[in-house]
Write a protein that holds these residues in place. Sequence first.
Motif, PDB file in Angstrom:
ATOM      1  N   ILE A   1       0.866  -1.185   0.000  1.00 25.77           N
ATOM      2  CA  ILE A   1       0.000   0.000   0.000  1.00 25.77           C
ATOM      3  C   ILE A   1       0.899   1.229   0.000  1.00 25.77           C
ATOM      4  O   ILE A   1       1.760   1.384   0.870  1.00 25.77           O
TER       5      ILE A   1
ATOM      6  N   TRP B   1     -10.555  -5.629  -1.320  1.00 23.52           N
ATOM      7  CA  TRP B   1     -10.309  -4.595  -0.303  1.00 23.52           C
ATOM      8  C   TRP B   1     -11.220  -4.866   0.892  1.00 23.52           C
ATOM      9  O   TRP B   1     -12.426  -5.054   0.735  1.00 23.52           O
ATOM     10  N   GLU B   2     -10.630  -4.863   2.105  1.00 24.37           N
ATOM     11  CA  GLU B   2     -11.387  -5.155   3.319  1.00 24.37           C
ATOM     12  C   GLU B   2     -11.069  -4.109   4.389  1.00 24.37           C
ATOM     13  O   GLU B   2     -10.072  -3.386   4.316  1.00 24.37           O
ATOM     14  N   ARG B   3     -11.957  -4.050   5.395  1.00 29.10           N
ATOM     15  CA  ARG B   3     -11.736  -3.187   6.553  1.00 29.10           C
ATOM     16  C   ARG B   3     -12.240  -3.891   7.799  1.00 29.10           C
ATOM     17  O   ARG B   3     -13.256  -4.603   7.764  1.00 29.10           O
TER      18      ARG B   3
ATOM     19  N   GLY C   1     -13.701   1.221  -6.578  1.00 32.93           N
ATOM     20  CA  GLY C   1     -12.405   0.581  -6.756  1.00 32.93           C
ATOM     21  C   GLY C   1     -11.969   0.623  -8.203  1.00 32.93           C
ATOM     22  O   GLY C   1     -12.787   0.790  -9.117  1.00 32.93           O
TER      23      GLY C   1
ATOM     24  N   THR D   1      -3.848  -1.051  -7.927  1.00 34.67           N
ATOM     25  CA  THR D   1      -5.259  -1.038  -7.557  1.00 34.67           C
ATOM     26  C   THR D   1      -5.529   0.127  -6.619  1.00 34.67           C
ATOM     27  O   THR D   1      -4.669   0.503  -5.810  1.00 34.67           O
TER      28      THR D   1
ATOM     29  N   LEU E   1      -8.582   2.150  -4.047  1.00 34.92           N
ATOM     30  CA  LEU E   1      -9.861   2.148  -3.337  1.00 34.92           C
ATOM     31  C   LEU E   1     -10.181   3.580  -2.944  1.00 34.92           C
ATOM     32  O   LEU E   1      -9.338   4.290  -2.392  1.00 34.92           O
TER      33      LEU E   1
ATOM     34  N   TYR F   1      -7.295  -1.272   7.148  1.00 34.30           N
ATOM     35  CA  TYR F   1      -7.645  -1.618   5.781  1.00 34.30           C
ATOM     36  C   TYR F   1      -6.647  -2.646   5.253  1.00 34.30           C
ATOM     37  O   TYR F   1      -5.449  -2.576   5.551  1.00 34.30           O
TER      38      TYR F   1
ATOM     39  N   VAL G   1      -5.613  -4.974   1.615  1.00 37.85           N
ATOM     40  CA  VAL G   1      -5.796  -5.347   0.219  1.00 37.85           C
ATOM     41  C   VAL G   1      -5.216  -6.746   0.054  1.00 37.85           C
ATOM     42  O   VAL G   1      -4.050  -6.987   0.370  1.00 37.85           O
TER      43      VAL G   1
ATOM     44  N   THR H   1      -1.257 -10.252   1.288  1.00 38.72           N
ATOM     45  CA  THR H   1      -2.027  -9.159   1.886  1.00 38.72           C
ATOM     46  C   THR H   1      -1.116  -8.051   2.382  1.00 38.72           C
ATOM     47  O   THR H   1      -0.012  -8.302   2.863  1.00 38.72           O
TER      48      THR H   1
END
Length: 272
Positions: A29, A62-64, A96, A103, A105, A118, A120, A131
Amino acid sequence: MDLQCFLCCRAALLLLLMPCGLYCMSVHILNEGPMYVIPGSSLVLEARIELGPLERISLVTWEREPESGVGSGKEILATCPGSGSKCAGKRPNVHGNMQHQKTTLQINGYSSTDSGVYAVMVTDQRGVNTTAHCIVRMYEAVHHVSVSINVSHSSLICGEAWGTDPHFSWLYERVAISQAVGTVSKDGTTLFVTRKPFCGHFTCVVSNKLGYSSASFSAAPCETEGRGTTAAVVCLVLLLLLVGGVLAFLLWRRHRQNRRGQWLHEHLDEAI
């Protein structure tokens, strides 16, 4: 036959010793964390993916999740197919994007509920996941500024509760601090007062992107040069009035004596 077997074993050993040459996917990131986002603005996270020669991207997710780890758990925000450029956002304000090995977000209208960790996650064609994480927090305004005194060190200490990226500055009698008054520490929180005597009105101003707040400390009132000059002028005027009064009294007395002597002289002349 033995030579062929030897070459095959050697080739297999080389493949085992160099796994990253063929399968060594990584994701980073680009935003430095933790990130602080102003409420109502947009959060934009970017990630770059590095692939080995035999790898290809199958899926990007993408997660949180809450930073404390306590809450509703992970939330999937967007999913991106490896071959496409558009990602499917799970909410209307979530978007996204996927271009080559990068990538993005974006969350519009950021609020406190969007804070957290966050992630990815990149999945390759073999189902292996890689990740990267980033902490995102809400940008807080300045709160509860206070000023305390350290008498032994002739210093004033400014404190602030929980504002994001606070900047400290000092005023003395509503004017920026000069070397004649004192010096400020590198972080701006402490004012070392060198002015003697320690008197007057000191103010600490704490600011950030959302505004500012201040607190003051009042020491004993200073006797300024202006007041001393006024007192000297008043004393001089009183002294001049006193001297003038004395001179006027002496002149009046002398004049009275002269008139009395003249009257006695005239009276004696008439008698003769």
